[in-house]
Design a protein around this motif. Structure first.
Motif, PDB file in Angstrom:
ATOM      1  N   VAL A 479       0.817  -1.221   0.000  1.00  0.00           N
ATOM      2  CA  VAL A 479       0.000   0.000   0.000  1.00  0.00           C
ATOM      3  C   VAL A 479       0.847   1.266   0.000  1.00  0.00           C
ATOM      4  O   VAL A 479       0.344   2.353  -0.310  1.00  0.00           O
ATOM      5  CB  VAL A 479      -0.983   0.010   1.188  1.00  0.00           C
ATOM      6  CG1 VAL A 479      -1.924  -1.176   1.094  1.00  0.00           C
ATOM      7  CG2 VAL A 479      -0.250   0.033   2.522  1.00  0.00           C
ATOM      8  N   ASN A 480       2.119   1.160   0.304  1.00  0.00           N
ATOM      9  CA  ASN A 480       3.003   2.328   0.262  1.00  0.00           C
ATOM     10  C   ASN A 480       3.759   2.447  -1.057  1.00  0.00           C
ATOM     11  O   ASN A 480       4.744   3.192  -1.163  1.00  0.00           O
ATOM     12  CB  ASN A 480       3.999   2.275   1.416  1.00  0.00           C
ATOM     13  CG  ASN A 480       3.333   2.482   2.760  1.00  0.00           C
ATOM     14  OD1 ASN A 480       2.340   3.204   2.866  1.00  0.00           O
ATOM     15  ND2 ASN A 480       3.850   1.835   3.802  1.00  0.00           N
ATOM     16  N   ASN A 481       3.272   1.701  -2.076  1.00  0.00           N
ATOM     17  CA  ASN A 481       3.880   1.767  -3.420  1.00  0.00           C
ATOM     18  C   ASN A 481       5.335   1.315  -3.441  1.00  0.00           C
ATOM     19  O   ASN A 481       6.117   1.747  -4.282  1.00  0.00           O
ATOM     20  CB  ASN A 481       3.791   3.185  -4.007  1.00  0.00           C
ATOM     21  CG  ASN A 481       2.419   3.490  -4.594  1.00  0.00           C
ATOM     22  OD1 ASN A 481       1.473   2.719  -4.403  1.00  0.00           O
ATOM     23  ND2 ASN A 481       2.309   4.591  -5.317  1.00  0.00           N
ATOM     24  N   GLU A 482       5.704   0.423  -2.529  1.00  0.00           N
ATOM     25  CA  GLU A 482       7.074  -0.075  -2.511  1.00  0.00           C
ATOM     26  C   GLU A 482       7.242  -1.342  -3.344  1.00  0.00           C
ATOM     27  O   GLU A 482       8.350  -1.656  -3.784  1.00  0.00           O
ATOM     28  CB  GLU A 482       7.506  -0.343  -1.057  1.00  0.00           C
ATOM     29  CG  GLU A 482       7.554   0.919  -0.200  1.00  0.00           C
ATOM     30  CD  GLU A 482       7.776   0.606   1.265  1.00  0.00           C
ATOM     31  OE1 GLU A 482       8.017  -0.588   1.594  1.00  0.00           O
ATOM     32  OE2 GLU A 482       7.687   1.534   2.094  1.00  0.00           O
ATOM     33  N   ILE A 483       6.156  -2.080  -3.523  1.00  0.00           N
ATOM     34  CA  ILE A 483       6.192  -3.319  -4.301  1.00  0.00           C
ATOM     35  C   ILE A 483       5.197  -3.201  -5.449  1.00  0.00           C
ATOM     36  O   ILE A 483       4.035  -2.847  -5.240  1.00  0.00           O
ATOM     37  CB  ILE A 483       5.841  -4.538  -3.431  1.00  0.00           C
ATOM     38  CG1 ILE A 483       6.891  -4.733  -2.336  1.00  0.00           C
ATOM     39  CG2 ILE A 483       5.708  -5.799  -4.281  1.00  0.00           C
ATOM     40  CD1 ILE A 483       6.595  -5.890  -1.403  1.00  0.00           C
ATOM     41  N   ALA A 484       5.672  -3.512  -6.652  1.00  0.00           N
ATOM     42  CA  ALA A 484       4.801  -3.440  -7.825  1.00  0.00           C
ATOM     43  C   ALA A 484       3.976  -4.711  -7.946  1.00  0.00           C
ATOM     44  O   ALA A 484       4.384  -5.792  -7.516  1.00  0.00           O
ATOM     45  CB  ALA A 484       5.636  -3.237  -9.087  1.00  0.00           C
ATOM     46  N   HIS A 485       2.776  -4.563  -8.534  1.00  0.00           N
ATOM     47  CA  HIS A 485       1.975  -5.707  -8.942  1.00  0.00           C
ATOM     48  C   HIS A 485       1.778  -5.591 -10.451  1.00  0.00           C
ATOM     49  O   HIS A 485       2.042  -4.545 -11.050  1.00  0.00           O
ATOM     50  CB  HIS A 485       0.631  -5.740  -8.211  1.00  0.00           C
ATOM     51  CG  HIS A 485      -0.238  -4.554  -8.512  1.00  0.00           C
ATOM     52  ND1 HIS A 485      -0.022  -3.312  -7.940  1.00  0.00           N
ATOM     53  CD2 HIS A 485      -1.306  -4.406  -9.338  1.00  0.00           C
ATOM     54  CE1 HIS A 485      -0.920  -2.459  -8.393  1.00  0.00           C
ATOM     55  NE2 HIS A 485      -1.711  -3.089  -9.247  1.00  0.00           N
ATOM     56  N   ASN A 486       1.337  -6.650 -11.088  1.00  0.00           N
ATOM     57  CA  ASN A 486       1.137  -6.621 -12.533  1.00  0.00           C
ATOM     58  C   ASN A 486       2.386  -6.104 -13.249  1.00  0.00           C
ATOM     59  O   ASN A 486       2.337  -5.220 -14.092  1.00  0.00           O
ATOM     60  CB  ASN A 486      -0.088  -5.768 -12.897  1.00  0.00           C
ATOM     61  CG  ASN A 486      -0.659  -6.136 -14.256  1.00  0.00           C
ATOM     62  OD1 ASN A 486      -1.213  -7.224 -14.432  1.00  0.00           O
ATOM     63  ND2 ASN A 486      -0.513  -5.253 -15.222  1.00  0.00           N
ATOM     64  N   ASN A 487       3.541  -6.615 -12.842  1.00  0.00           N
ATOM     65  CA  ASN A 487       4.858  -6.273 -13.396  1.00  0.00           C
ATOM     66  C   ASN A 487       5.350  -4.905 -12.960  1.00  0.00           C
ATOM     67  O   ASN A 487       6.348  -4.800 -12.271  1.00  0.00           O
ATOM     68  CB  ASN A 487       4.856  -6.376 -14.935  1.00  0.00           C
ATOM     69  CG  ASN A 487       4.595  -7.789 -15.406  1.00  0.00           C
ATOM     70  OD1 ASN A 487       5.051  -8.739 -14.778  1.00  0.00           O
ATOM     71  ND2 ASN A 487       3.851  -7.933 -16.487  1.00  0.00           N
ATOM     72  N   TYR A 496      -1.433  10.457  -3.687  1.00  0.00           N
ATOM     73  CA  TYR A 496      -2.520   9.749  -2.997  1.00  0.00           C
ATOM     74  C   TYR A 496      -1.916   8.659  -2.119  1.00  0.00           C
ATOM     75  O   TYR A 496      -0.842   8.127  -2.416  1.00  0.00           O
ATOM     76  CB  TYR A 496      -3.517   9.167  -4.000  1.00  0.00           C
ATOM     77  CG  TYR A 496      -4.175  10.226  -4.843  1.00  0.00           C
ATOM     78  CD1 TYR A 496      -5.404  10.774  -4.467  1.00  0.00           C
ATOM     79  CD2 TYR A 496      -3.566  10.703  -6.004  1.00  0.00           C
ATOM     80  CE1 TYR A 496      -6.011  11.757  -5.223  1.00  0.00           C
ATOM     81  CE2 TYR A 496      -4.165  11.692  -6.764  1.00  0.00           C
ATOM     82  CZ  TYR A 496      -5.386  12.218  -6.376  1.00  0.00           C
ATOM     83  OH  TYR A 496      -5.973  13.197  -7.130  1.00  0.00           O
ATOM     84  N   GLU A 497      -2.638   8.322  -1.055  1.00  0.00           N
ATOM     85  CA  GLU A 497      -2.095   7.336  -0.131  1.00  0.00           C
ATOM     86  C   GLU A 497      -3.210   6.457   0.422  1.00  0.00           C
ATOM     87  O   GLU A 497      -4.399   6.788   0.343  1.00  0.00           O
ATOM     88  CB  GLU A 497      -1.355   8.020   1.015  1.00  0.00           C
ATOM     89  CG  GLU A 497      -2.231   8.933   1.842  1.00  0.00           C
ATOM     90  CD  GLU A 497      -1.464   9.673   2.920  1.00  0.00           C
ATOM     91  OE1 GLU A 497      -2.117  10.152   3.876  1.00  0.00           O
ATOM     92  OE2 GLU A 497      -0.224   9.771   2.825  1.00  0.00           O
TER      93      GLU A 497
END
Length: 585
Positions: A479-487, A496-497
């Motif tokens: 949720v903190n945008n540290e790990i990507a999903h969908n590549n 936004y948070e």
């Protein structure tokens, strides 16, 4: 030419607002292509010459139309005749289209009536002044379509050939056309809002015509044939609001809630009287249910619900976007339930109201998703917003719809991660939706970079369950945008948070059998055993992640070149349904 016609759509098209005085205009019409766009200058509305036959409401691209030409034709014409029944003479005549894609123009008896832009919303014309009661009436319709990415088009291709997950276009009339007959004063619309916390339902009435003290609106509510409530009022303006306590002694629970397990519906009849003369009568229904969010979970009737959904694009082999029959819609719903799913995400399509009616009746939950534009511009914003507003209002009363999804995977807002105009657009649609419907969650940019959103939805077509588990082990990192999903995608746009919203994996799987053509996500499988092993691995991985509130598997059926359905296009199961259910349970 394909001349074998096997499908007819004869049902009342709007079962949540049903009258007895109507005529179905589906069936055989004259039809012509107008690729050079000369029809208006040559006055085709006066006489449609050199026409072929088409079966409405199936578009010329489909087998069921009797034509089946998959080439794109930007201008098409329709013509048919109709008569006014003797018992309807003197009434207002409304011409109604459930859907026509994209710009529809109408003439009656050579008189231009008007136009409507939009491919998914229903619309109407008052043709009373143009019809004659002593002869046949001529109805001519021109529909203009385009390959513009500024118009909401969903999964319709905008190039010559299919590509990726985009399919043959849908041009022209693709849902029921019908006539309805009204007195000058009538019930235009009733918005129904249940409140299970107060055991009440709110009715917002919109009335047409002049109001006076001789009028009376009467509302009667039944449950399984027994009268629950009846009340009446004299309208002093065209818009009226009433809230009604539903507590009754006719059943032990006093108020019957709508749930997937027990989809209880209250029947309601609205009558408009002038003194004792009935001017208008409408039959409808509503479900007492509540959708809310608390502590990172979606609640149905104040209880957490784990959503096990199927992606459903609503395509059929011979009819494409147009459902071929009530029976076909029921089959899809029942097979979805048989496989252990409790809902569908209607992907990039605003579905036929009769499908929603059967979901209401059978207890299938629905996420209602808008057809996307694919480029951002002022024109795209205008096209999208006008039609979305109509759709929310038209589909508001369906209890099966529990979530609105205006945007998917940044389609139409391709730079939303950083572009403040595109971000502002999505926020405006969120708040516009909430201004009409404060009851349902709204998902903004399902799958990719969210701005303001009630649920955070992630798309991930990972093949291996252990990788799923590892990727989503650390919620904070996700949720903190540290790990990507969908590549290479992240949950939030810049600025936004995370604010504690529920998290759902709203696309995953997409497993395709190796059948020599078509595609799915990841490596294709060759046997049922391989499929079930992979399906179970990734599904169980999602279910075991404690902060995830549900999932949506891609998808219910194959669609043209996309062969990752649990069912084939003809609805033949690829896997025994009970084996899917066992994994979902």
């Amino acid at each position: 030419m394909e001349n074998t016609i096997t499908y007819q759509r004869t049902e009342y098209p709007r079962p949540q607002f049903q009258r007895d005085s109507w005529i179905n205009l589906n069936g055989t019409w004259k039809f012509a292509f107008d690729d050079q766009n000369i029809g208006e200058s040559d006055r085709w509305h006066q006489n449609l010459t050199e026409a072929m036959d088409i079966q409405v409401p199936f578009t010329y691209e489909t087998k069921a139309s009797g034509i089946r030409d998959e080439n794109f034709h930007p201008y098409v014409w329709y013509q048919r005749s109709f008569e006014i029944p003797v018992d309807q003479i003197g009434k207002k005549v409304m011409l109604r289209f459930q859907a026509s894609d994209y710009l529809t123009k109408v003439w009656v008896n050579d008189e231009y009536i008007g136009s409507h832009a939009g491919g998914s919303a229903a619309f109407s014309f008052d043709i009373s002044n143009a019809v004659t009661t002593n002869a046949k009436n001529k109805l001519v319709v021109k529909v203009e379509d385009s390959n513009s990415c500024y118009q909401p088009r969903g999964k319709q291709r905008w190039v010559e050939e299919n590509f990726g997950c985009w399919y043959v276009q849908t041009t022209g009339i693709w849902q029921t056309v019908w006539l309805e007959f009204l007195e000058n004063r009538s019930i235009e619309h009733v918005k129904m809002t249940p409140n299970i916390d107060t055991n009440s339902v709110a009715f917002d009435y919109s009335l047409a015509g002049n109001m006076d003290e001789q009028l009376r609106v009467e509302t009667t509510i039944h449950f399984k044939g027994e009268k629950v409530k009846q009340f009446a009022f004299t309208p002093n303006r065209s818009s009226m609001h009433f809230e009604v306590d539903l507590l009754a002694e006719i059943h032990e629970w006093k108020v019957m809630h709508w749930t997937p397990e027990h989809p209880n519906l209250y029947d309601v009849t609205f009558g408009l009287y002038e003194n004792d003369r009935l001017l208008d009568e409408v039959h409808s229904y509503f479900g007492m249910r509540k959708v809310s969010i608390k502590d990172g979970k979606v609640l149905l009737n104040n209880q957490p619900i784990y959503q096990k959904f199927l992606l459903d694009q609503g395509y059929w082999l011979d009819t494409m976007l147009t459902p071929p029959s009530d029976e076909a819609m029921i089959e899809d719903i029942e097979k979805t339930l048989e496989m252990g799913f409790n809902g569908v995400r209607k992907h990039q399509k605003l579905e036929d109201e009769r499908f929603l009616y059967w979901c209401d009746r059978k207890g299938l939950l629905v996420w209602s998703e808008m057809a996307a534009t694919y480029e951002y511009s002022d024109q795209a914003v205008e096209n999208f917003t006008k039609e979305w507003l109509d759709i929310i209002q038209q589909h508001y009363n369906h209890p099966s719809i529990i979530t609105w999804v205006p945007f998917n995977e940044s389609w139409g807002v391709p730079h939303i991660a950083t572009n403040k105009k595109e971000q502002a657009f999505t926020e405006s649609i969120y708040y516009l939706t909430k201004s009409i419907d404060s009851e349902r969650p709204v998902i903004v940019n399902d799958g990719w970079e969210h701005t303001i959103s009630d649920i955070i939805c992630l798309h991930d077509y990972e093949e291996f369950g252990e990788r799923f588990s590892e990727r989503y082990q650390d919620k904070d990192a996700i949720v903190n945008n540290e790990i990507a999903h969908n590549n290479d995608k992240y949950p939030f746009a810049n600025g936004y948070e995370y604010k504690g919203q529920p998290i759902i994996i709203s696309e995953y799987g997409g497993i395709a059998f190796d059948e020599g053509s078509g595609w799915g996500y990841g490596n294709q499988v060759e046997t049922e055993e391989q499929f079930l092993s992979r399906y179970q691995s990734i599904t169980n991985a999602i279910k075991e992640i404690p902060y995830i509130s549900g999932y949506c598997y891609t998808q219910i059926t194959d669609v043209q070149q996309e062969i990752n359905g649990l069912l084939k296009e003809d609805r033949t199961p690829k896997i025994a349904l009970e084996k899917i259910k066992k994994i979902n349970d």
